[in-house]
Design a protein around this motif. Structure first.
Motif, PDB file in Angstrom:
ATOM      1  N   PRO A  21     -29.331  -7.614 -31.418  1.00 10.36           N
ATOM      2  CA  PRO A  21     -29.725  -6.166 -32.283  1.00 10.36           C
ATOM      3  C   PRO A  21     -28.521  -6.027 -33.726  1.00 10.36           C
ATOM      4  CG  PRO A  21     -31.059  -6.259 -29.951  1.00 10.36           C
ATOM      5  CD  PRO A  21     -30.118  -7.246 -30.359  1.00 10.36           C
ATOM      6  N   ALA A  22     -28.377  -5.768 -34.421  1.00  8.00           N
ATOM      7  CA  ALA A  22     -27.116  -5.381 -35.197  1.00  8.00           C
ATOM      8  C   ALA A  22     -26.937  -4.401 -35.011  1.00  8.00           C
ATOM      9  CB  ALA A  22     -27.273  -5.973 -36.905  1.00  8.00           C
ATOM     10  N   PHE A  23     -25.977  -3.887 -35.346  1.00  9.96           N
ATOM     11  CA  PHE A  23     -25.815  -2.139 -34.399  1.00  9.96           C
ATOM     12  C   PHE A  23     -25.765  -1.379 -33.725  1.00  9.96           C
ATOM     13  CE2 PHE A  23     -24.380  -3.288 -38.948  1.00  9.96           C
ATOM     14  CZ  PHE A  23     -23.132  -3.904 -39.290  1.00  9.96           C
ATOM     15  N   THR A  24     -26.274  -2.087 -32.278  1.00  7.20           N
ATOM     16  CA  THR A  24     -27.168  -1.375 -31.374  1.00  7.20           C
ATOM     17  C   THR A  24     -25.571  -1.135 -30.000  1.00  7.20           C
ATOM     18  OG1 THR A  24     -28.169  -1.617 -29.666  1.00  7.20           O
ATOM     19  CG2 THR A  24     -26.987  -3.648 -30.674  1.00  7.20           C
ATOM     20  N   PRO A  25     -25.664   0.209 -29.809  1.00  7.17           N
ATOM     21  CA  PRO A  25     -24.974   0.894 -29.209  1.00  7.17           C
ATOM     22  C   PRO A  25     -25.105   0.059 -27.965  1.00  7.17           C
ATOM     23  CG  PRO A  25     -26.630   2.389 -28.923  1.00  7.17           C
ATOM     24  CD  PRO A  25     -27.325   1.273 -30.109  1.00  7.17           C
ATOM     25  N   ASP A  26     -25.052  -0.378 -26.874  1.00  5.33           N
ATOM     26  CA  ASP A  26     -26.002  -0.921 -26.053  1.00  5.33           C
ATOM     27  C   ASP A  26     -26.109  -2.328 -25.820  1.00  5.33           C
ATOM     28  OD1 ASP A  26     -26.722   1.358 -24.331  1.00  5.33           O
ATOM     29  OD2 ASP A  26     -29.332   1.362 -25.867  1.00  5.33           O
ATOM     30  N   PHE A  27     -25.204  -3.608 -25.122  1.00 13.30           N
ATOM     31  CA  PHE A  27     -24.699  -4.663 -25.510  1.00 13.30           C
ATOM     32  C   PHE A  27     -26.256  -5.496 -24.901  1.00 13.30           C
ATOM     33  CE2 PHE A  27     -24.814  -8.799 -22.433  1.00 13.30           C
ATOM     34  CZ  PHE A  27     -23.780  -9.085 -23.510  1.00 13.30           C
ATOM     35  N   SER A  28     -26.761  -6.436 -25.339  1.00 15.85           N
ATOM     36  CA  SER A  28     -28.090  -7.174 -26.142  1.00 15.85           C
ATOM     37  C   SER A  28     -27.711  -8.378 -26.244  1.00 15.85           C
ATOM     38  CB  SER A  28     -28.626  -6.255 -27.308  1.00 15.85           C
ATOM     39  OG  SER A  28     -29.891  -7.275 -26.863  1.00 15.85           O
ATOM     40  N   GLU A  29     -28.429  -9.328 -24.599  1.00 12.03           N
ATOM     41  CA  GLU A  29     -28.449 -10.830 -24.702  1.00 12.03           C
ATOM     42  C   GLU A  29     -28.435 -11.243 -25.738  1.00 12.03           C
ATOM     43  OE1 GLU A  29     -26.441 -13.798 -22.531  1.00 12.03           O
ATOM     44  OE2 GLU A  29     -26.159 -12.055 -21.846  1.00 12.03           O
ATOM     45  N   PRO A  30     -27.864 -11.673 -26.174  1.00 11.74           N
ATOM     46  CA  PRO A  30     -28.467 -12.497 -27.957  1.00 11.74           C
ATOM     47  C   PRO A  30     -29.933 -13.809 -27.906  1.00 11.74           C
ATOM     48  CG  PRO A  30     -26.234 -13.807 -27.521  1.00 11.74           C
ATOM     49  CD  PRO A  30     -26.440 -12.448 -26.296  1.00 11.74           C
ATOM     50  N   ILE A  31     -30.439 -14.216 -27.876  1.00  8.86           N
ATOM     51  CA  ILE A  31     -31.528 -14.967 -28.422  1.00  8.86           C
ATOM     52  C   ILE A  31     -30.977 -16.378 -29.035  1.00  8.86           C
ATOM     53  CG2 ILE A  31     -34.434 -15.824 -28.822  1.00  8.86           C
ATOM     54  CD1 ILE A  31     -34.448 -12.616 -28.684  1.00  8.86           C
ATOM     55  N   ARG A  32     -31.376 -17.438 -27.911  1.00  4.20           N
ATOM     56  CA  ARG A  32     -30.669 -19.151 -28.490  1.00  4.20           C
ATOM     57  C   ARG A  32     -32.136 -19.263 -29.139  1.00  4.20           C
ATOM     58  NH1 ARG A  32     -27.065 -23.599 -26.161  1.00  4.20           N
ATOM     59  NH2 ARG A  32     -27.740 -24.984 -27.534  1.00  4.20           N
ATOM     60  N   CYS A  33     -31.732 -19.478 -30.237  1.00  9.86           N
ATOM     61  CA  CYS A  33     -32.936 -20.184 -31.163  1.00  9.86           C
ATOM     62  C   CYS A  33     -32.535 -21.808 -31.859  1.00  9.86           C
ATOM     63  CB  CYS A  33     -33.302 -19.349 -32.232  1.00  9.86           C
ATOM     64  SG  CYS A  33     -33.269 -17.700 -32.327  1.00  9.86           S
ATOM     65  N   GLU A  34     -33.454 -22.738 -31.615  1.00  9.68           N
ATOM     66  CA  GLU A  34     -32.903 -23.548 -31.969  1.00  9.68           C
ATOM     67  C   GLU A  34     -34.156 -24.239 -32.648  1.00  9.68           C
ATOM     68  OE1 GLU A  34     -31.465 -25.997 -29.922  1.00  9.68           O
ATOM     69  OE2 GLU A  34     -30.994 -24.077 -28.104  1.00  9.68           O
ATOM     70  N   ASN A  35     -34.812 -23.398 -33.094  1.00  9.85           N
ATOM     71  CA  ASN A  35     -35.993 -23.642 -34.517  1.00  9.85           C
ATOM     72  C   ASN A  35     -35.905 -22.505 -35.626  1.00  9.85           C
ATOM     73  OD1 ASN A  35     -37.766 -23.053 -33.541  1.00  9.85           O
ATOM     74  ND2 ASN A  35     -37.960 -25.506 -32.552  1.00  9.85           N
ATOM     75  N   ALA A  36     -36.472 -22.556 -35.906  1.00  8.53           N
ATOM     76  CA  ALA A  36     -37.297 -21.561 -37.238  1.00  8.53           C
ATOM     77  C   ALA A  36     -38.137 -20.298 -36.662  1.00  8.53           C
ATOM     78  CB  ALA A  36     -37.628 -21.374 -38.631  1.00  8.53           C
ATOM     79  N   ASN A  37     -38.690 -21.766 -36.008  1.00  8.57           N
ATOM     80  CA  ASN A  37     -40.353 -20.779 -34.820  1.00  8.57           C
ATOM     81  C   ASN A  37     -39.716 -19.462 -34.194  1.00  8.57           C
ATOM     82  OD1 ASN A  37     -42.062 -21.979 -36.518  1.00  8.57           O
ATOM     83  ND2 ASN A  37     -42.201 -23.760 -35.065  1.00  8.57           N
ATOM     84  N   ASP A  38     -38.595 -20.294 -33.499  1.00  8.38           N
ATOM     85  CA  ASP A  38     -37.588 -19.414 -32.065  1.00  8.38           C
ATOM     86  C   ASP A  38     -37.364 -17.901 -32.985  1.00  8.38           C
ATOM     87  OD1 ASP A  38     -38.433 -21.133 -30.322  1.00  8.38           O
ATOM     88  OD2 ASP A  38     -35.850 -21.863 -30.936  1.00  8.38           O
ATOM     89  N   ILE A  39     -36.603 -18.094 -34.326  1.00  3.40           N
ATOM     90  CA  ILE A  39     -36.169 -17.110 -34.618  1.00  3.40           C
ATOM     91  C   ILE A  39     -37.471 -15.719 -35.158  1.00  3.40           C
ATOM     92  CG2 ILE A  39     -35.238 -16.095 -37.375  1.00  3.40           C
ATOM     93  CD1 ILE A  39     -33.718 -18.867 -37.259  1.00  3.40           C
ATOM     94  N   LEU A  40     -38.396 -16.799 -35.400  1.00  8.72           N
ATOM     95  CA  LEU A  40     -39.417 -15.534 -35.888  1.00  8.72           C
ATOM     96  C   LEU A  40     -40.413 -14.812 -34.573  1.00  8.72           C
ATOM     97  CD1 LEU A  40     -41.296 -18.160 -38.575  1.00  8.72           C
ATOM     98  CD2 LEU A  40     -40.147 -16.656 -39.256  1.00  8.72           C
ATOM     99  N   SER A  41     -40.014 -15.458 -33.414  1.00  7.79           N
ATOM    100  CA  SER A  41     -40.511 -15.598 -32.854  1.00  7.79           C
ATOM    101  C   SER A  41     -39.703 -14.205 -32.257  1.00  7.79           C
ATOM    102  CB  SER A  41     -40.882 -16.035 -31.828  1.00  7.79           C
ATOM    103  OG  SER A  41     -39.930 -16.566 -30.912  1.00  7.79           O
ATOM    104  N   GLY A  42     -38.155 -14.017 -31.958  1.00  5.25           N
ATOM    105  CA  GLY A  42     -37.324 -12.949 -31.591  1.00  5.25           C
ATOM    106  C   GLY A  42     -36.897 -11.623 -32.248  1.00  5.25           C
ATOM    107  N   PHE A  43     -37.049 -12.587 -33.860  1.00  4.09           N
ATOM    108  CA  PHE A  43     -36.711 -11.366 -34.658  1.00  4.09           C
ATOM    109  C   PHE A  43     -37.285  -9.895 -34.640  1.00  4.09           C
ATOM    110  CE2 PHE A  43     -36.610  -8.690 -38.690  1.00  4.09           C
ATOM    111  CZ  PHE A  43     -35.707  -8.868 -39.541  1.00  4.09           C
ATOM    112  N   GLY A  44     -38.350  -9.762 -34.235  1.00  8.17           N
ATOM    113  CA  GLY A  44     -39.532  -8.145 -34.070  1.00  8.17           C
ATOM    114  C   GLY A  44     -38.536  -7.393 -32.955  1.00  8.17           C
TER     115      GLY A  44
END
Length: 314
Positions: free
Chosen positions: A169-192
């Protein structure tokens, strides 16, 4: 002994002990207190943790064991009337308190000067976007990253910088563990999910460098601009492992002389640009002969006491 500009200085501790980070900040604070007392300066210390050496009556002239926050420090300043305050011994908590007291004009109102770091410096390194802007202005390389509003733009950018990437998440006050994306599908599923947790419904995308080497460098800069390179350490584990959980080796054993020279130059340049007076600790990632800055700390860190002990430099 020359006449001191400051008769009394307030030194901030780091507060509660966290597993894996306990005596390191205390070691730094004690070193500062002793150095000040050697100069004939009266030292006031405050820390919420009584199990520290800096709260010993032989280390500081006046000791406060109180909650470590802005309101407490205000009351101590009103009572002790210190000429200056040092927050770089208090880690991130110390810097945040000093920034709070500066922004509301409290320190100026009471004639208390902040030593060691400027408010502009704290703001320049306090989040990833600000740090990237600072590095860009200085002309130092950083890991490719962008804040983007749509999943399609994230996929396009990831294709430009190369997979894998990390999204969060961009500009969030809380720490958020990032999602590792190996391909475009990973981004599409994690973006929301990332966008939902963002204050601006946008996602921060950056190149994943978890398999790169991590090197930390410590330097000291004085008020005249002289910068002394103290040491470099290399973490046995790669970037994906937090430096506090990794084994560090001094001096850095596997990087080339060219990389060492590059790190020294980047450190001096950044210390100068940030107007650091005192300590600066920078974390780099190394891929072959390429060097990138990933974190800047114009304060004490857990690496500092280790470096102090192995080099003999306070």
């Amino acid at each position: 002994m020359t006449e001191n500009k400051y008769a009394k200085i307030l030194v901030l501790g780091a507060g509660p002990v966290v597993i894996g980070s306990s005596s390191e900040y205390d070691y730094s604070a004690v070193s500062v207190c002793r150095a000040l007392k050697e100069e004939g300066i009266s030292v006031v210390s405050v820390n919420s943790n009584p199990d520290t050496i800096m709260t010993d009556k032989n280390v500081a002239d006046t000791v406060y064991i109180e909650p470590l926050n802005g309101e407490t420090v205000k009351k101590i300043i009103e009572k002790e009337i210190p000429d200056a305050i040092i927050g770089t011994t208090g880690g991130e908590a110390g810097l945040e308190i000093c920034l709070e007291l500066l922004q509301n004009g409290y320190l100026d109102e009471h004639g208390t000067k902040l030593l060691g770091v400027k408010p502009e410096t704290i703001k320049a390194i306090r989040n990833e976007q600000a740090l990237r802007d600072t590095l860009e202005n200085v002309g130092e390389p950083y890991v490719s990253a962008k804040v983007l509003p749509t999943d399609a733009e994230c996929v396009t950018f990831a294709g430009e910088i190369g997979f894998p990437v990390l999204i969060s998440p961009a500009f969030t006050p809380d720490f958020s563990e990032p999602i590792r994306c190996e391909n475009a599908n990973d981004i599409l599923s994690g973006f929301g999910s990332c966008a939902e947790r963002s204050l601006v419904n946008e996602v921060y995308v950056r190149k994943c460098v978890d398999d790169y080497k991590e090197v930390e460098f410590v330097a000291m800069r004085d008020s005249f601009g002289n910068c002394i390179s103290v040491s470099s350490t290399e973490n046995i584990d790669s970037v994906g492992i937090h430096s506090g959980d990794s084994i560090s080796v001094y001096p850095a054993p596997t990087i080339s002389d060219h990389v060492k020279e590059t790190i020294v130059e980047y450190t001096k340049r950044l210390a100068q640009a940030l107007h650091v007076i005192g300590l600066i600790n920078i974390q780099f990632i190394v891929c072959g002969e390429d060097v990138y800055v990933i974190e800047v700390n114009p304060r004490s860190s857990r690496t500092v006491p280790y470096i102090s002990k192995v080099t003999g430099i306070p």
